[in-house]
Scaffold this motif. Structure first.
Motif, PDB file in Angstrom:
ATOM      1  N   ASP A 101       0.819  -1.220   0.000  1.00 56.71           N
ATOM      2  CA  ASP A 101       0.000   0.000   0.000  1.00 56.71           C
ATOM      3  C   ASP A 101       0.849   1.265   0.000  1.00 56.71           C
ATOM      4  O   ASP A 101       0.440   2.292  -0.551  1.00 56.71           O
ATOM      5  CB  ASP A 101      -0.947   0.019   1.204  1.00 56.71           C
ATOM      6  CG  ASP A 101      -2.012  -1.066   1.098  1.00 56.71           C
ATOM      7  OD1 ASP A 101      -2.343  -1.468  -0.041  1.00 56.71           O
ATOM      8  OD2 ASP A 101      -2.508  -1.509   2.145  1.00 56.71           O
ATOM      9  N   TYR A 102       2.004   1.199   0.636  1.00 52.89           N
ATOM     10  CA  TYR A 102       2.915   2.350   0.727  1.00 52.89           C
ATOM     11  C   TYR A 102       4.318   1.843   0.425  1.00 52.89           C
ATOM     12  O   TYR A 102       5.088   1.569   1.345  1.00 52.89           O
ATOM     13  CB  TYR A 102       2.844   2.996   2.121  1.00 52.89           C
ATOM     14  CG  TYR A 102       1.438   3.424   2.466  1.00 52.89           C
ATOM     15  CD1 TYR A 102       0.940   4.631   1.998  1.00 52.89           C
ATOM     16  CD2 TYR A 102       0.607   2.610   3.225  1.00 52.89           C
ATOM     17  CE1 TYR A 102      -0.355   5.020   2.278  1.00 52.89           C
ATOM     18  CE2 TYR A 102      -0.699   2.990   3.515  1.00 52.89           C
ATOM     19  CZ  TYR A 102      -1.169   4.191   3.031  1.00 52.89           C
ATOM     20  OH  TYR A 102      -2.462   4.570   3.304  1.00 52.89           O
ATOM     21  N   PRO A 103       4.661   1.676  -0.868  1.00 50.02           N
ATOM     22  CA  PRO A 103       5.933   1.044  -1.242  1.00 50.02           C
ATOM     23  C   PRO A 103       7.147   1.675  -0.555  1.00 50.02           C
ATOM     24  O   PRO A 103       7.289   2.890  -0.498  1.00 50.02           O
ATOM     25  CB  PRO A 103       5.992   1.241  -2.755  1.00 50.02           C
ATOM     26  CG  PRO A 103       4.567   1.393  -3.166  1.00 50.02           C
ATOM     27  CD  PRO A 103       3.897   2.106  -2.031  1.00 50.02           C
ATOM     28  N   PHE A 104       8.002   0.793  -0.046  1.00 48.39           N
ATOM     29  CA  PHE A 104       9.207   1.211   0.662  1.00 48.39           C
ATOM     30  C   PHE A 104      10.035   2.130  -0.221  1.00 48.39           C
ATOM     31  O   PHE A 104      10.152   1.939  -1.425  1.00 48.39           O
ATOM     32  CB  PHE A 104      10.032  -0.011   1.071  1.00 48.39           C
ATOM     33  CG  PHE A 104      11.033   0.279   2.141  1.00 48.39           C
ATOM     34  CD1 PHE A 104      10.708   0.120   3.467  1.00 48.39           C
ATOM     35  CD2 PHE A 104      12.307   0.726   1.818  1.00 48.39           C
ATOM     36  CE1 PHE A 104      11.628   0.385   4.472  1.00 48.39           C
ATOM     37  CE2 PHE A 104      13.234   1.000   2.799  1.00 48.39           C
ATOM     38  CZ  PHE A 104      12.897   0.836   4.135  1.00 48.39           C
ATOM     39  N   SER A 105      10.649   3.124   0.370  1.00 48.97           N
ATOM     40  CA  SER A 105      11.417   4.141  -0.349  1.00 48.97           C
ATOM     41  C   SER A 105      12.757   3.593  -0.845  1.00 48.97           C
ATOM     42  O   SER A 105      13.599   3.164  -0.050  1.00 48.97           O
ATOM     43  CB  SER A 105      11.676   5.330   0.578  1.00 48.97           C
ATOM     44  OG  SER A 105      12.645   6.179   0.035  1.00 48.97           O
ATOM     45  N   SER A 106      12.954   3.648  -2.152  1.00 48.46           N
ATOM     46  CA  SER A 106      14.254   3.246  -2.704  1.00 48.46           C
ATOM     47  C   SER A 106      15.331   4.236  -2.281  1.00 48.46           C
ATOM     48  O   SER A 106      16.489   3.856  -2.077  1.00 48.46           O
ATOM     49  CB  SER A 106      14.184   3.140  -4.228  1.00 48.46           C
ATOM     50  OG  SER A 106      13.865   4.384  -4.803  1.00 48.46           O
ATOM     51  N   GLU A 107      14.967   5.501  -2.113  1.00 48.66           N
ATOM     52  CA  GLU A 107      15.933   6.511  -1.683  1.00 48.66           C
ATOM     53  C   GLU A 107      16.447   6.213  -0.272  1.00 48.66           C
ATOM     54  O   GLU A 107      17.623   6.404   0.027  1.00 48.66           O
ATOM     55  CB  GLU A 107      15.329   7.918  -1.735  1.00 48.66           C
ATOM     56  CG  GLU A 107      15.047   8.431  -3.131  1.00 48.66           C
ATOM     57  CD  GLU A 107      13.682   8.001  -3.677  1.00 48.66           C
ATOM     58  OE1 GLU A 107      12.918   7.301  -2.954  1.00 48.66           O
ATOM     59  OE2 GLU A 107      13.380   8.354  -4.828  1.00 48.66           O
ATOM     60  N   CYS A 108      15.560   5.756   0.588  1.00 44.70           N
ATOM     61  CA  CYS A 108      15.941   5.395   1.956  1.00 44.70           C
ATOM     62  C   CYS A 108      16.965   4.263   1.937  1.00 44.70           C
ATOM     63  O   CYS A 108      18.012   4.335   2.588  1.00 44.70           O
ATOM     64  CB  CYS A 108      14.690   4.994   2.741  1.00 44.70           C
ATOM     65  SG  CYS A 108      14.988   4.496   4.441  1.00 44.70           S
ATOM     66  N   LEU A 109      16.673   3.235   1.155  1.00 43.47           N
ATOM     67  CA  LEU A 109      17.577   2.093   1.061  1.00 43.47           C
ATOM     68  C   LEU A 109      18.894   2.493   0.390  1.00 43.47           C
ATOM     69  O   LEU A 109      19.968   2.084   0.829  1.00 43.47           O
ATOM     70  CB  LEU A 109      16.897   0.974   0.284  1.00 43.47           C
ATOM     71  CG  LEU A 109      17.399  -0.434   0.517  1.00 43.47           C
ATOM     72  CD1 LEU A 109      17.397  -0.808   1.990  1.00 43.47           C
ATOM     73  CD2 LEU A 109      16.576  -1.417  -0.270  1.00 43.47           C
ATOM     74  N   ASP A 110      18.809   3.323  -0.652  1.00 45.33           N
ATOM     75  CA  ASP A 110      20.027   3.778  -1.332  1.00 45.33           C
ATOM     76  C   ASP A 110      20.923   4.584  -0.399  1.00 45.33           C
ATOM     77  O   ASP A 110      22.152   4.461  -0.457  1.00 45.33           O
ATOM     78  CB  ASP A 110      19.683   4.612  -2.565  1.00 45.33           C
ATOM     79  CG  ASP A 110      19.148   3.771  -3.710  1.00 45.33           C
ATOM     80  OD1 ASP A 110      19.316   2.533  -3.679  1.00 45.33           O
ATOM     81  OD2 ASP A 110      18.551   4.358  -4.638  1.00 45.33           O
ATOM     82  N   GLU A 111      20.340   5.394   0.463  1.00 43.22           N
ATOM     83  CA  GLU A 111      21.146   6.160   1.416  1.00 43.22           C
ATOM     84  C   GLU A 111      21.907   5.218   2.342  1.00 43.22           C
ATOM     85  O   GLU A 111      23.106   5.396   2.574  1.00 43.22           O
ATOM     86  CB  GLU A 111      20.281   7.113   2.237  1.00 43.22           C
ATOM     87  CG  GLU A 111      21.105   7.912   3.226  1.00 43.22           C
ATOM     88  CD  GLU A 111      20.306   8.911   4.054  1.00 43.22           C
ATOM     89  OE1 GLU A 111      20.822   9.305   5.121  1.00 43.22           O
ATOM     90  OE2 GLU A 111      19.190   9.294   3.659  1.00 43.22           O
ATOM     91  N   ALA A 112      21.223   4.205   2.847  1.00 44.93           N
ATOM     92  CA  ALA A 112      21.888   3.251   3.739  1.00 44.93           C
ATOM     93  C   ALA A 112      22.973   2.484   2.994  1.00 44.93           C
ATOM     94  O   ALA A 112      24.081   2.301   3.515  1.00 44.93           O
ATOM     95  CB  ALA A 112      20.862   2.290   4.332  1.00 44.93           C
ATOM     96  N   LYS A 113      22.689   2.057   1.778  1.00 40.90           N
ATOM     97  CA  LYS A 113      23.686   1.318   0.991  1.00 40.90           C
ATOM     98  C   LYS A 113      24.925   2.165   0.752  1.00 40.90           C
ATOM     99  O   LYS A 113      26.046   1.645   0.731  1.00 40.90           O
ATOM    100  CB  LYS A 113      23.085   0.867  -0.346  1.00 40.90           C
ATOM    101  CG  LYS A 113      22.102  -0.251  -0.187  1.00 40.90           C
ATOM    102  CD  LYS A 113      21.300  -0.654  -1.414  1.00 40.90           C
ATOM    103  CE  LYS A 113      21.665  -0.199  -2.744  1.00 40.90           C
ATOM    104  NZ  LYS A 113      20.732  -0.641  -3.809  1.00 40.90           N
ATOM    105  N   GLY A 114      24.738   3.452   0.578  1.00 43.70           N
ATOM    106  CA  GLY A 114      25.872   4.341   0.346  1.00 43.70           C
ATOM    107  C   GLY A 114      26.710   4.592   1.586  1.00 43.70           C
ATOM    108  O   GLY A 114      27.856   5.029   1.486  1.00 43.70           O
ATOM    109  N   ARG A 115      26.177   4.312   2.735  1.00 40.59           N
ATOM    110  CA  ARG A 115      26.892   4.584   3.992  1.00 40.59           C
ATOM    111  C   ARG A 115      27.507   3.350   4.631  1.00 40.59           C
ATOM    112  O   ARG A 115      28.367   3.473   5.490  1.00 40.59           O
ATOM    113  CB  ARG A 115      25.934   5.218   4.987  1.00 40.59           C
ATOM    114  CG  ARG A 115      25.244   6.425   4.443  1.00 40.59           C
ATOM    115  CD  ARG A 115      25.578   7.597   5.195  1.00 40.59           C
ATOM    116  NE  ARG A 115      24.909   8.755   4.641  1.00 40.59           N
ATOM    117  CZ  ARG A 115      25.132   9.942   5.072  1.00 40.59           C
ATOM    118  NH1 ARG A 115      25.981  10.128   6.037  1.00 40.59           N
ATOM    119  NH2 ARG A 115      24.515  10.960   4.539  1.00 40.59           N
ATOM    120  N   VAL A 116      27.032   2.179   4.258  1.00 41.05           N
ATOM    121  CA  VAL A 116      27.501   0.942   4.884  1.00 41.05           C
ATOM    122  C   VAL A 116      28.676   0.383   4.092  1.00 41.05           C
ATOM    123  O   VAL A 116      28.587   0.251   2.870  1.00 41.05           O
ATOM    124  CB  VAL A 116      26.349  -0.088   4.937  1.00 41.05           C
ATOM    125  CG1 VAL A 116      26.845  -1.445   5.381  1.00 41.05           C
ATOM    126  CG2 VAL A 116      25.247   0.407   5.857  1.00 41.05           C
TER     127      VAL A 116
END
Length: 192
Positions: A101-116
């Protein structure tokens, strides 16, 4: 033959071979990994390298089996399988499968991927767990939910009221947090 196929479809390049009785991880492998044959171990390694395993639970089953073996030749294929799982959007797809109903944010995941860090080590756990943990620990969800809720595109091009933005942000954040916690339950607190 289905109602939508004909005899001429048989053998066509478009015909499906149908369901396959193929299991990568069997019950005997998970119940007693120390008795895993070399052929089974090689098959699991091949499956990881060929990227035929694309769900978090299946990757975790294999990771647990390999952890019980303490075999050094399993570390690199497992690490690369996790990197591929995250980078090929399988993680995003699983999160979105839990948040239809409220698709998870790709930007949120991309931010984490860029920091880990993508390298092994760094406090245990694998890359996928570290990305999910970063999203949780850095409270990325509320911020990205608010950013999404404030976009005029979410409101048909109109400028939403602050109250409407907050309502939508709260609903998104709640759904995304539930999905995140569902996936994190596949590990213990230390990422093992």
């Amino acid at each position: 033959m289905s109602a939508y196929s004909s005899a001429s479809d048989q053998g066509s390049i478009y015909s499906s071979p149908g369901p396959q009785d193929y299991q990568v991880v069997t019950a005997s492998m998970t119940s007693n990994p120390q008795n895993l044959s070399k052929a089974d171990k090689d098959r699991l390694i091949h499956s990881l390298r060929a990227h035929t395993i694309n769900t978090l639970p299946e990757l975790r089953r294999i990771e647990r089996i390999f952890a019980a073996l303490h075999a050094p030749d399993t570390a690199e294929p497992m690490r690369n399988a996790w990197l591929h799982y995250v980078d090929s959007h399988n993680l995003l797809n699983e999160l979105r499968g839990l948040t239809r109903d409220y698709p998870f944010s790709s930007e949120c995941l991309d931010e984490a991927k860029g920091r880990v860090p993508r390298t092994a080590g760094n406090g245990g756990g694998n890359y996928c767990w570290k990305v999910l943990k970063w999203v949780k620990d850095q409270a990325l969800i509320p911020r990205h939910a608010r950013l999404l809720a404030a976009k005029p595109a979410m409101w048909g091009g109109k400028k939403p009221s602050a109250a409407d933005v907050e309502k939508l942000a709260t609903v998104c954040a709640d759904a995304w947090t539930r999905a995140l916690m569902t996936l994190l339950r596949n590990w213990d607190a230390s990422g093992r």
